[in-house]
Design a protein around this motif. Sequence first.
Motif, PDB file in Angstrom:
ATOM      1  N   SER A   1      25.983  35.674  19.707  1.00  6.16           N
ATOM      2  CA  SER A   1      25.201  36.827  19.267  1.00  6.16           C
ATOM      3  C   SER A   1      23.750  36.778  19.706  1.00  6.16           C
ATOM      4  O   SER A   1      23.022  37.766  19.574  1.00  6.16           O
ATOM      5  N   GLY A   2      23.306  35.613  20.203  1.00  6.91           N
ATOM      6  CA  GLY A   2      21.895  35.477  20.564  1.00  6.91           C
ATOM      7  C   GLY A   2      21.003  35.491  19.338  1.00  6.91           C
ATOM      8  O   GLY A   2      19.867  35.981  19.390  1.00  6.91           O
ATOM      9  N   SER A   3      21.523  34.942  18.231  1.00  5.11           N
ATOM     10  CA  SER A   3      20.755  34.921  16.986  1.00  5.11           C
ATOM     11  C   SER A   3      21.007  33.615  16.241  1.00  5.11           C
ATOM     12  O   SER A   3      21.901  32.848  16.590  1.00  5.11           O
TER      13      SER A   3
ATOM     14  N   CYS B   1      24.332  33.643  26.056  1.00  2.49           N
ATOM     15  CA  CYS B   1      24.857  34.454  24.966  1.00  2.49           C
ATOM     16  C   CYS B   1      25.711  35.581  25.524  1.00  2.49           C
ATOM     17  O   CYS B   1      25.847  35.730  26.745  1.00  2.49           O
ATOM     18  N   CYS B   2      26.271  36.386  24.614  1.00  2.04           N
ATOM     19  CA  CYS B   2      27.118  37.506  25.036  1.00  2.04           C
ATOM     20  C   CYS B   2      26.583  38.849  24.557  1.00  2.04           C
ATOM     21  O   CYS B   2      27.275  39.869  24.679  1.00  2.04           O
ATOM     22  N   SER B   3      25.399  38.844  23.973  1.00  2.56           N
ATOM     23  CA  SER B   3      24.776  40.100  23.552  1.00  2.56           C
ATOM     24  C   SER B   3      23.279  39.886  23.396  1.00  2.56           C
ATOM     25  O   SER B   3      22.817  38.749  23.243  1.00  2.56           O
ATOM     26  N   ASN B   4      22.534  40.961  23.436  1.00  2.00           N
ATOM     27  CA  ASN B   4      21.086  40.864  23.279  1.00  2.00           C
ATOM     28  C   ASN B   4      20.725  40.693  21.809  1.00  2.00           C
ATOM     29  O   ASN B   4      20.949  41.589  21.002  1.00  2.00           O
ATOM     30  N   GLY B   5      20.203  39.520  21.470  1.00  2.00           N
ATOM     31  CA  GLY B   5      19.796  39.234  20.104  1.00  2.00           C
ATOM     32  C   GLY B   5      18.345  38.798  20.058  1.00  2.00           C
ATOM     33  O   GLY B   5      17.675  38.712  21.100  1.00  2.00           O
ATOM     34  N   PRO B   6      17.845  38.490  18.876  1.00  2.00           N
ATOM     35  CA  PRO B   6      16.437  38.109  18.722  1.00  2.00           C
ATOM     36  C   PRO B   6      16.032  36.848  19.475  1.00  2.00           C
ATOM     37  O   PRO B   6      14.859  36.651  19.772  1.00  2.00           O
TER      38      PRO B   6
ATOM     39  N   ILE C   1      20.548  34.086  29.750  1.00  2.00           N
ATOM     40  CA  ILE C   1      21.680  34.541  30.549  1.00  2.00           C
ATOM     41  C   ILE C   1      22.656  35.239  29.611  1.00  2.00           C
ATOM     42  O   ILE C   1      23.252  34.612  28.732  1.00  2.00           O
ATOM     43  N   VAL C   2      22.794  36.542  29.775  1.00  2.00           N
ATOM     44  CA  VAL C   2      23.706  37.329  28.948  1.00  2.00           C
ATOM     45  C   VAL C   2      25.007  37.531  29.719  1.00  2.00           C
ATOM     46  O   VAL C   2      25.016  38.177  30.771  1.00  2.00           O
ATOM     47  N   LEU C   3      26.085  36.973  29.195  1.00  2.00           N
ATOM     48  CA  LEU C   3      27.396  37.162  29.810  1.00  2.00           C
ATOM     49  C   LEU C   3      27.984  38.462  29.273  1.00  2.00           C
ATOM     50  O   LEU C   3      28.237  38.576  28.073  1.00  2.00           O
ATOM     51  N   PRO C   4      28.191  39.460  30.113  1.00  2.00           N
ATOM     52  CA  PRO C   4      28.663  40.756  29.629  1.00  2.00           C
ATOM     53  C   PRO C   4      30.058  40.665  29.018  1.00  2.00           C
ATOM     54  O   PRO C   4      30.992  40.186  29.656  1.00  2.00           O
ATOM     55  N   LEU C   5      30.177  41.093  27.790  1.00  2.00           N
ATOM     56  CA  LEU C   5      31.447  41.046  27.060  1.00  2.00           C
ATOM     57  C   LEU C   5      31.758  42.421  26.503  1.00  2.00           C
ATOM     58  O   LEU C   5      30.972  42.986  25.742  1.00  2.00           O
TER      59      LEU C   5
END
Length: 206
Positions: free
Chosen positions: A112-114, A136-141, A150-154
């Motif tokens: 979740s990037g959190s 992570c797999c989403s833009n979090g805080p 590095i955001v892995l698109p899910l």
Amino acid sequence: MKLSTSPSIASKKMYSDISLQLINVLSQEIDAIQFVTENFPNDAEALVEKIVSTKGKIVFFGNGKSGLVARKLVATFSSLGMPSLFIHPNDSLHGDIGVVQSNDLAIILSKSGSGIEFEYIFEFLRKQGNSSFLICCSNGPLCTRANITIVLPLKKEACPHNLAPTSSSTLMMAFGDAIAIVSSQKKKFSSSDFARFHPAGTLGKK
């Protein structure tokens, strides 16, 4: 090249309902990896370059399923000649983070990037001067806390409720394996080097 998915496989043979459900889950995880290859994160190369140039250890952090993936990646990186260790985020806040030296590279895994624990960890790393990456797999805080994120698109989990970490943990595992293999190649890690770290068992005999 597009990977084959369950419809073409299932059409060649009669499967039970359970088998078809299992194939469907596997197909969703295949599709998740395929989606990343088609929407590849630009900063992946920066992570490889940093791993190759780092003079210290690679320190992984992660909670829950991300933590289990991190533990596996520690074993893979270490076996490929890149000394690595795992620190549980909670334990790190009660003294264990003292093992992190200023020349170490920190990699945090969080779907979740959190996570409040990671906020303290990133603050420590910043003050000590460590380079830090967030996978992570989403833009979090936390995305603004790491040096590079590095955001892995899910698109979705393979879980029918889109809750249980399935495709997301598979993505992190596969991506981590890719980073480990390419980094070891860049560091000229050879089969004889691999043998030194596997003196016993089938791999050692090979």
